[in-house]
Design a protein around this motif. Structure first.
Motif, PDB file in Angstrom:
ATOM      1  N   ALA A   7      27.661  33.601  39.146  1.00  0.00           N
ATOM      2  CA  ALA A   7      27.575  32.240  39.901  1.00  0.00           C
ATOM      3  C   ALA A   7      28.528  31.855  40.423  1.00  0.00           C
ATOM      4  N   ALA A   8      28.395  30.927  41.287  1.00  0.00           N
ATOM      5  CA  ALA A   8      29.560  30.360  41.942  1.00  0.00           C
ATOM      6  C   ALA A   8      30.596  29.697  41.069  1.00  0.00           C
ATOM      7  N   GLY A   9      31.941  29.870  41.376  1.00  0.00           N
ATOM      8  CA  GLY A   9      32.941  29.385  40.318  1.00  0.00           C
ATOM      9  C   GLY A   9      33.310  30.650  39.097  1.00  0.00           C
ATOM     10  N   GLU A  10      32.664  31.831  39.442  1.00  0.00           N
ATOM     11  CA  GLU A  10      33.187  32.862  38.538  1.00  0.00           C
ATOM     12  C   GLU A  10      34.492  33.457  39.050  1.00  0.00           C
ATOM     13  N   THR A  11      35.347  34.223  38.022  1.00  0.00           N
ATOM     14  CA  THR A  11      36.449  34.870  38.400  1.00  0.00           C
ATOM     15  C   THR A  11      36.616  35.962  37.327  1.00  0.00           C
ATOM     16  N   PRO A  12      37.363  37.228  37.799  1.00  0.00           N
ATOM     17  CA  PRO A  12      37.796  38.018  36.938  1.00  0.00           C
ATOM     18  C   PRO A  12      38.677  37.672  35.865  1.00  0.00           C
ATOM     19  N   GLU A  13      38.792  37.789  34.651  1.00  0.00           N
ATOM     20  CA  GLU A  13      39.769  37.200  33.670  1.00  0.00           C
ATOM     21  C   GLU A  13      41.021  37.529  34.029  1.00  0.00           C
ATOM     22  N   ASP A  14      41.614  38.670  34.681  1.00  0.00           N
ATOM     23  CA  ASP A  14      42.645  38.955  34.965  1.00  0.00           C
ATOM     24  C   ASP A  14      43.240  38.383  36.444  1.00  0.00           C
ATOM     25  N   GLN A  15      42.234  37.845  37.155  1.00  0.00           N
ATOM     26  CA  GLN A  15      42.836  37.460  38.518  1.00  0.00           C
ATOM     27  C   GLN A  15      42.220  35.859  38.680  1.00  0.00           C
ATOM     28  N   SER A  16      42.199  35.074  37.569  1.00  0.00           N
ATOM     29  CA  SER A  16      41.619  33.521  37.467  1.00  0.00           C
ATOM     30  C   SER A  16      42.608  32.820  38.056  1.00  0.00           C
ATOM     31  N   THR A  17      44.034  33.204  38.277  1.00  0.00           N
ATOM     32  CA  THR A  17      44.915  32.106  38.728  1.00  0.00           C
ATOM     33  C   THR A  17      46.042  32.898  39.996  1.00  0.00           C
ATOM     34  N   LEU A  18      46.474  32.105  40.623  1.00  0.00           N
ATOM     35  CA  LEU A  18      47.760  32.599  41.584  1.00  0.00           C
ATOM     36  C   LEU A  18      48.712  31.708  41.212  1.00  0.00           C
ATOM     37  N   THR A  19      50.052  32.451  41.491  1.00  0.00           N
ATOM     38  CA  THR A  19      51.246  31.727  41.464  1.00  0.00           C
ATOM     39  C   THR A  19      51.571  31.165  42.437  1.00  0.00           C
ATOM     40  N   VAL A  20      52.174  29.806  42.371  1.00  0.00           N
ATOM     41  CA  VAL A  20      52.412  29.166  43.470  1.00  0.00           C
ATOM     42  C   VAL A  20      54.178  28.817  43.628  1.00  0.00           C
ATOM     43  N   ALA A  21      54.593  29.027  44.648  1.00  0.00           N
ATOM     44  CA  ALA A  21      56.060  28.684  45.067  1.00  0.00           C
ATOM     45  C   ALA A  21      56.139  27.432  45.778  1.00  0.00           C
ATOM     46  N   LYS A  22      57.223  26.696  45.286  1.00  0.00           N
ATOM     47  CA  LYS A  22      57.554  25.250  45.959  1.00  0.00           C
ATOM     48  C   LYS A  22      56.619  24.249  45.503  1.00  0.00           C
ATOM     49  N   GLY A  23      56.059  24.289  44.421  1.00  0.00           N
ATOM     50  CA  GLY A  23      54.892  23.448  44.179  1.00  0.00           C
ATOM     51  C   GLY A  23      55.157  22.739  42.805  1.00  0.00           C
ATOM     52  N   LYS A  24      54.625  21.594  42.636  1.00  0.00           N
ATOM     53  CA  LYS A  24      54.720  20.750  41.215  1.00  0.00           C
ATOM     54  C   LYS A  24      54.148  21.338  40.265  1.00  0.00           C
ATOM     55  N   GLU A  25      53.135  22.552  40.412  1.00  0.00           N
ATOM     56  CA  GLU A  25      52.603  23.359  39.428  1.00  0.00           C
ATOM     57  C   GLU A  25      53.077  24.592  39.686  1.00  0.00           C
ATOM     58  N   ASP A  26      52.831  25.752  38.712  1.00  0.00           N
ATOM     59  CA  ASP A  26      53.645  26.888  39.045  1.00  0.00           C
ATOM     60  C   ASP A  26      52.288  28.054  39.344  1.00  0.00           C
ATOM     61  N   GLU A  27      50.970  27.699  39.124  1.00  0.00           N
ATOM     62  CA  GLU A  27      50.145  28.386  39.566  1.00  0.00           C
ATOM     63  C   GLU A  27      48.843  27.470  39.827  1.00  0.00           C
ATOM     64  N   VAL A  28      47.790  28.075  40.173  1.00  0.00           N
ATOM     65  CA  VAL A  28      46.565  27.450  40.645  1.00  0.00           C
ATOM     66  C   VAL A  28      45.268  28.251  40.226  1.00  0.00           C
ATOM     67  N   ALA A  29      44.355  27.748  39.661  1.00  0.00           N
ATOM     68  CA  ALA A  29      43.083  28.586  39.439  1.00  0.00           C
ATOM     69  C   ALA A  29      42.455  28.690  40.835  1.00  0.00           C
ATOM     70  N   VAL A  30      41.768  29.932  40.718  1.00  0.00           N
ATOM     71  CA  VAL A  30      41.011  30.516  41.783  1.00  0.00           C
ATOM     72  C   VAL A  30      39.599  30.643  41.427  1.00  0.00           C
ATOM     73  N   GLU A  31      38.620  30.646  42.198  1.00  0.00           N
ATOM     74  CA  GLU A  31      37.011  30.820  41.988  1.00  0.00           C
ATOM     75  C   GLU A  31      36.211  31.150  43.217  1.00  0.00           C
ATOM     76  N   THR A  32      35.118  31.789  42.904  1.00  0.00           N
ATOM     77  CA  THR A  32      34.164  32.101  44.079  1.00  0.00           C
ATOM     78  C   THR A  32      33.559  30.857  44.737  1.00  0.00           C
ATOM     79  N   ALA A  33      33.486  30.754  45.863  1.00  0.00           N
ATOM     80  CA  ALA A  33      32.891  29.427  46.540  1.00  0.00           C
ATOM     81  C   ALA A  33      31.621  29.570  46.278  1.00  0.00           C
ATOM     82  N   GLU A  34      30.897  30.596  46.298  1.00  0.00           N
ATOM     83  CA  GLU A  34      29.374  30.613  46.335  1.00  0.00           C
ATOM     84  C   GLU A  34      28.884  31.700  45.315  1.00  0.00           C
ATOM     85  N   ALA A  35      27.761  31.914  44.784  1.00  0.00           N
ATOM     86  CA  ALA A  35      27.228  32.720  44.129  1.00  0.00           C
ATOM     87  C   ALA A  35      26.932  34.018  44.901  1.00  0.00           C
ATOM     88  N   LEU A  36      27.166  35.148  44.062  1.00  0.00           N
ATOM     89  CA  LEU A  36      27.196  36.310  44.615  1.00  0.00           C
ATOM     90  C   LEU A  36      25.751  36.977  44.055  1.00  0.00           C
TER      91      LEU A  36
END
Length: 443
Positions: free
Chosen positions: A311-340
């Motif tokens: 479904a849209a919004g799914e992610t592999p458990e080990d790739q659910s976030t990306l680290t963020v530089a120069k931000g107020k938060e250190d990481e951000v969650a990522v997900e699929t935009a559409e269903a596969l």
């Protein structure tokens, strides 16, 4: 135990072992689908995924299946405004001579009569008329020789892997009465692989669905006569003798026959929103090409269906976030935009997984996203990976099903003071680390 009993047991065991070997063979193609044609392929018309193939890369004469390229170029010329369905033209002496030859498919064209593009196209697509095909080629390109150049250029553009077009109709050049197109040889023959024919049919049906509205007509009224479609699998074909070939959902696409090519057929059928494209080449008879097409399409409809695997919004458990530089938060969650979703063989849903590929141009040298990050920002692609044993590939060069990977939320850029403090902290951390390493070196 008698010798006869021993022999009988041995024969039974040999038979069972043979059947078992067939059933577990990694390439079960020939066991599950028995197609007598020299070359064949079955393709999902939505994704381009290959579900079956037999010698699909053999380059063979396609006969009138060549006309699928002529159909594509006519549709394209209409789309681009070069001609319209109502454009009229007269036919050349060359086209008239072909039309008058009783050995070829023909609707009986007249030299002094004006014909519309629609009339010529319908005769070509429904009755496989050769002369109307030549007339359309001459109308679009000025000459069949120039049209052949367009055919080969379009084949390269569409990514056909194996092809050589030498005329618009699919006849052998030797049959053209000395009128072989300029730039070709008198004994040249059109050549196409089943894979290329399937890819051409894929583009024709997806780019110009109107082609199927025409190819699905069992008969055509032309010049006061009724002519029949050579595709005997169309529902509603006249005559009791053809009822045995009728196939639910069949609406195209192109038959072909020459002595060299034997019997060929690119067929397509749709049921409940699911469409398949099949190609058989060098089949031994007209009837057999339809029987083999039925076998291929039955295999598709009975064993495969479109399924949403993730479904849209799914992610592999080990790739659910990306680290963020120069931000107020250190990481951000990522997900699929559409269903596969893709075409899946029955019972193989668990043979698929998602592979995340983050775009390098979205990351800094340390592999971080750099703030500010917008919600819904595209950062890569997620692709379906099939881990089963029967992967026949895809007719499309980019055939893997993929969707965008996006960020689930926004990350604001940290203010100048926090960025400065972070930089100072990093500076002193580096000094401390360097000092510790130096002291360790003393001992």
């Amino acid at each position: 135990m008698t010798q006869r009993i021993k022999t009988s047991i041995a024969l039974v065991m040999a038979l069972l072992m043979g059947l078992f070997a067939v059933s577990i063979s990694p390439g079960h193609t020939y066991a599950s689908v028995d197609v007598g044609a020299e070359s064949a392929i079955l393709v999902d018309a939505e994704t381009g995924k290959i579900l079956f193939e037999k010698e699909a890369d053999l380059t063979l004469p396609p006969a009138s299946m060549t006309k699928m390229m002529t159909e594509y170029l006519v549709m394209e010329a209409i789309e681009e405004g070069q001609i319209s369905w109502d454009t009229t033209t007269k036919i050349s002496q060359y086209a008239f001579d072909i039309s008058a030859n009783p050995e070829f498919s023909g609707v009986g064209l007249k030299l002094d009569e004006e014909y519309t593009v629609r009339e010529l196209y319908e005769a070509m697509a429904i009755n496989s008329d050769n002369a109307t095909t030549i007339a359309l080629a001459e109308l679009i390109a000025g000459s069949e020789g120039e049209f052949v150049t367009m055919m080969n250029e379009k084949a390269a553009e569409l990514g056909l892997p194996d092809y050589e077009f030498v005329n618009a109709s699919g006849l052998d050049n030797a049959h053209l009465g000395g009128n072989h197109p300029e730039g070709t040889e008198p004994d040249d023959v059109n050549m196409l692989s089943a894979r290329s024919a399937a890819l051409l049919a894929y583009h024709l049906t997806n780019d110009y669905p109107e082609a199927l509205e025409i190819s699905s007509q069992p008969t055509l009224e032309f010049g006061g006569q009724t002519v029949m479609n050579w595709n005997w699998m169309l529902p509603g074909m006249p005559g009791d003798s053809l009822e045995q070939f009728s196939y639910e959902g069949m609406d195209g696409l192109k038959t072909g026959y020459t002595e060299l090519a034997q019997n060929t057929f690119t067929g397509t059928a749709e049921r409940d929103g699911q469409r398949f494209i099949s190609v058989v080449m060098k089949s031994e008879s007209r009837a057999s090409r339809f029987e083999q097409t039925r076998t291929l399409l039955d295999y598709g409809f009975e064993n495969f269906s479109q399924k949403e695997l993730f479904a849209a919004g799914e992610t592999p458990e080990d790739q659910s976030t990306l680290t963020v530089a120069k931000g107020k938060e250190d990481e951000v969650a990522v997900e699929t935009a559409e269903a596969l979703r893709t075409i899946v063989k029955n019972g193989e849903e668990d043979q698929y997984e998602i592979e995340f590929n983050i775009s390098d141009d979205q990351l800094d040298e340390e592999g971080n996203l750099v703030a500010p990050v917008e919600k819904g920002q595209t950062v890569g692609t997620a692709t379906l990976i099939y881990n089963g044993e029967e992967d026949y590939g895809n007719i499309l060069s980019d055939g893997g099903q993929s969707v965008d990977i996006i960020t689930s939320s926004a990350v604001e850029k940290s203010n100048w003071f926090m960025l400065m403090m972070g930089a100072v902290g990093e500076f002193f951390t580096d000094i401390f680390t360097g000092a510790v390493d130096m002291v360790k070196g003393w001992f």
